[in-house]
Write an enzyme that holds these catalytic residues in place. Structure first.
Site, short mmCIF file in Angstrom:
data_model
loop_
_atom_site.label_atom_id
_atom_site.label_comp_id
_atom_site.label_asym_id
_atom_site.label_seq_id
_atom_site.Cartn_x
_atom_site.Cartn_y
_atom_site.Cartn_z
N LYS A 29 0.99 -1.05 0.07
CA LYS A 29 0.07 0.07 0.20
C LYS A 29 1.20 1.27 -0.24
O LYS A 29 0.18 2.15 -0.57
CB LYS A 29 -0.67 0.38 1.21
N ASP A 48 -6.70 1.29 0.84
CA ASP A 48 -6.91 1.40 2.27
C ASP A 48 -8.05 1.20 2.68
O ASP A 48 -9.16 0.20 1.59
CB ASP A 48 -6.48 3.20 2.63
#
Ligand code: SF4
Length: 118
Positions: A29, A48
């Protein structure tokens, strides 16, 4: 992490997925955030909590693990748009599609969204 950047990369942040995820504390991420926003490279989609929630509510994926959600989004959306996609989903999640109280009555996607409450 900073020590690894200095010791292993001469103080320069790596601009590849492999180089970034090899740094302590950096996962896919974070690497996607850095690649997309600092280097302008669409290598993946940032997943996320907002992106994961909205992808599910909008029917873009049935998956729940971030890696699988990312894979589904990458298959649906042209690569040039991957960084913008995550920004748009995060913004929409913060502004309208709240985790506990989605504001479907104010949502421009309510006609298309399978989770719409209106
Ligand atoms: S219609 Fe509701 S559930 Fe669907 S994206 Fe909009 S706010 Fe979220």
């Amino acid at each position: 992490m900073a020590e690894a950047v200095v010791d292993e990369h001469d103080g320069e942040i790596p601009d590849t997925m492999d180089g970034l995820v090899a740094l302590p504390g950096v996962g896919r991420k974070t690497a996607n955030v850095v690649l997309g926003n600092a280097f302008g490279k669409n290598v993946g989609v940032v997943v996320d909590t907002h992106v994961k929630r909205l992808a599910g509510r909008l029917g873009l994926t049935k998956e729940t693990s971030p890696d699988r959600v990312e894979k589904d989004l990458m298959e649906l959306v042209p690569q040039d748009d991957w960084t913008d996609l995550s920004h748009l989903l995060i913004f929409h999640g913060r502004a309208i599609c709240d985790a506990r109280k989605p504001r479907c009555e104010d949502c421009t996607l309510s006609d298309l969204c399978p989770s719409s409450r209106v």
